[in-house]
Design a protein around this motif. Structure first.
Motif, PDB file in Angstrom:
ATOM      1  N   HIS A 424       0.840  -1.210   0.000  1.00 18.89           N
ATOM      2  CA  HIS A 424       0.000   0.000   0.000  1.00 18.89           C
ATOM      3  C   HIS A 424       0.869   1.252   0.000  1.00 18.89           C
ATOM      4  CE1 HIS A 424      -3.457   2.510   0.662  1.00 18.89           C
ATOM      5  NE2 HIS A 424      -2.931   3.005   1.796  1.00 18.89           N
ATOM      6  N   GLU A 427       2.104   1.915  -3.461  1.00 16.45           N
ATOM      7  CA  GLU A 427       1.080   2.505  -4.329  1.00 16.45           C
ATOM      8  C   GLU A 427       0.909   3.996  -4.034  1.00 16.45           C
ATOM      9  OE1 GLU A 427      -0.303   1.078  -6.802  1.00 16.45           O
ATOM     10  OE2 GLU A 427       0.409  -0.962  -6.450  1.00 16.45           O
ATOM     11  N   ARG A 430       4.055   5.856  -5.260  1.00 12.53           N
ATOM     12  CA  ARG A 430       4.040   5.951  -6.722  1.00 12.53           C
ATOM     13  C   ARG A 430       3.059   7.038  -7.174  1.00 12.53           C
ATOM     14  NH1 ARG A 430       1.314   3.471 -11.043  1.00 12.53           N
ATOM     15  NH2 ARG A 430       2.655   3.075 -12.879  1.00 12.53           N
ATOM     16  N   HIS A 431       1.903   7.074  -6.547  1.00 15.41           N
ATOM     17  CA  HIS A 431       0.901   8.093  -6.899  1.00 15.41           C
ATOM     18  C   HIS A 431       1.422   9.493  -6.580  1.00 15.41           C
ATOM     19  CE1 HIS A 431      -3.014   9.973  -7.453  1.00 15.41           C
ATOM     20  NE2 HIS A 431      -2.880  10.530  -6.240  1.00 15.41           N
TER      21      HIS A 431
END
Length: 493
Positions: A424, A427, A430-431
């Motif tokens: 998580h 993610e 990365r965002h």
């Protein structure tokens, strides 16, 4: 998140399957339980364990047969046509021609007497002697009944010691076989998860390559419009190149792990293997007191310690028996007759008795016998000390293994949640990077943590199953189903 992990694993399996089909080999999809079952059936370690146990069973059967009566039939016919040098009653010497034939047949029933160490025999014998030539003659000698007994009086009874050690040898062999099968299962789990780990590394490398390639393409666009520096772009390109290298390295490691599992299961070289794993594990706790008691009852190590003690005591008893007065006795009672005709040789039988005693008394041996006794006594003391140390070490090993296993379920749960959290975080990082809210260092840190957590989870699962089967090998007990483990083997072929 768990679904994401399963989907990722499925992608790897599909890639492996495609590679196997391209290579033209058969593809076998295996779960851990299937790998363990195949290993216990056909791995070299399992085959060797079965052969070792069969040899022990045959040895034990031979020992039991030695305690039973044996019946034998024997015959030794002979023909003699020769010229011999003989001395006559008056002292003169000459050559005489011998032309004779002898035939005999005997039947013997023999029984070892374990509580004395002697041997008792019941036998019958019939012999015929023929003088050949111009004036042939023949005669018979019959012993229809003969009872004999031989006994050593030196105090050492090998039958008595065999009666103590042989059953322990066989029990140890049975327990050793059961332990070996569980150790094979533990090794199979290790080899299985070696492939899972290699497969995980390949999956990580493939996913990272896809991600770094996308990020590099995206970063190149941002660099062209001046929103990121050249240093960040170079870092993105470096990440992409490193991910390509990781794919090649992971692919080689994956191929090696497949070969290792294939060889361990004794499969053909053309067989392609897919491993199918699950994150579910049984939930139970091993009581230390119960495990310790079962280990003492079922471990072959305890039988080995007892056997070493008995062998040392036997060696001491033998050394003492050879150090002083030695004697043996042989007695024979029977009926016999000789005659020119067969029926007559069984009439008016004569009594026959024979007793012989053998005595040996050492007078001067320069202390050799006393030295052998002292050596045997020292060896016995060392054996007892060795047994005490090994019993303590054995109990510590059981305690340590049970403690580690009881904690490992928690370790697996922590590793699973760490993996989910790291995924998580990746993610999110990365965002944030794509949106321009974080740096490349934050993204790299998240990638490293994600990969490490993924590896840690697979390692924790592997450790759990190895400890699971190690507990079973130590105790010969299935704590999950609360039942003894019975290993069956075919022998006596």
């Amino acid at each position: 998140m768990r679904q994401l992990i399963k989907i990722s694993l499925l992608l790897v399996l599909l890639n492996v399957s495609a590679a196997g089909n391209a290579a033209g080999g058969d593809t076998v999809r295996l779960t851990m339980s299937q790998v363990i079952r195949m290993a216990q059936e056909s791995s070299p370690q399992a085959v060797q364990a079965r052969n070792t146990f069969e040899s022990a069973w045959l040895s034990y059967r031979s020992y039991k047969a030695s305690m039973l009566p044996t019946l034998s039939l024997s015959s030794s016919p002979s023909l003699n046509r020769s010229t011999n040098y003989v001395t006559l009653p008056d002292g003169s010497e000459l050559f005489a021609r011998s032309n004779s034939m002898r035939n005999n047949v005997s039947i013997d029933l023999t029984q070892n007497v374990w509580f004395t160490g002697g041997t008792i025999s019941l036998s019958g014998n019939l012999s015929r002697s023929d003088q050949l030539g111009d004036y042939p003659t023949h005669s018979y000698y019959s012993q229809p009944l003969q009872l004999s007994f031989s006994q050593s009086l030196n105090g050492y009874n090998s039958f008595k010691w065999s009666r103590k050690t042989e059953p322990i040898e066989y029990r140890r062999a049975r327990k050793q076989y059961a332990e070996t099968m569980e150790l094979v299962a533990s090794q199979a789990a290790m080899v299985f998860f070696n492939l899972v780990s290699a497969q995980t590394e390949l999956e990580i490398a493939q996913l990272n390559h896809a991600a770094t390639d996308t990020l590099y393409t995206y970063g190149l666009g941002r660099y062209n419009i001046g929103t990121i520096t050249e240093n960040e772009l170079l870092q993105l390109e470096l990440n992409k190149l490193n991910s390509e290298t990781s794919i090649m390295s992971s692919q080689m490691s994956f191929d090696d792990a497949v070969d290792q599992l294939r060889n361990f299961l004794n499969l053909t070289s053309g067989t392609q293997i897919e491993v199918v794993t699950t994150d579910s594990i049984p939930h139970f706790t091993v009581p230390l007191d119960q495990a310790m008691e079962l280990a003492r009852q079922n471990s072959p190590d305890i039988e080995s310690l007892e056997l070493s003690r008995l062998n040392s005591e036997s060696n001491l008893a033998y050394a003492k028996s050879q150090a002083g007065f030695k004697a043996s006795i042989y007695m024979r009672l029977g009926l016999a007759q000789t005659a020119d005709e067969l029926p007559e040789s069984f009439r008016n039988l004569n009594d026959e008795q024979s007793v012989s005693v053998s005595i040996s008394i050492p007078i001067l041996d320069w202390g050799r016998a006393r030295g052998r006794v002292k050596i045997a006594q020292n060896n016995l003391e060392l054996t007892r000390m060795h047994i005490e140390q090994n019993e303590v070490s054995f109990e510590k090993m059981v305690t340590r293994t049970v403690s580690q296993f009881n904690m490992q379920e928690r370790q697996v749960d922590i590793a699973r949640r760490t993996m989910q959290t790291a995924q998580h975080r990746y993610e999110v990082a990365r965002h944030l990077y794509v949106s321009g809210s974080s740096t490349i260092l934050d993204l790299n840190s998240a990638i490293t943590a994600k990969d490490s957590a993924y590896r840690g989870y697979v390692s924790a699962l592997s450790r759990y199953w190895q400890l699971y089967y190690t507990i079973r090998s130590l105790t010969a007990f299935d704590f999950n189903n609360n039942e003894l483990i019975e290993q069956q083997v075919e022998y006596g072929r």
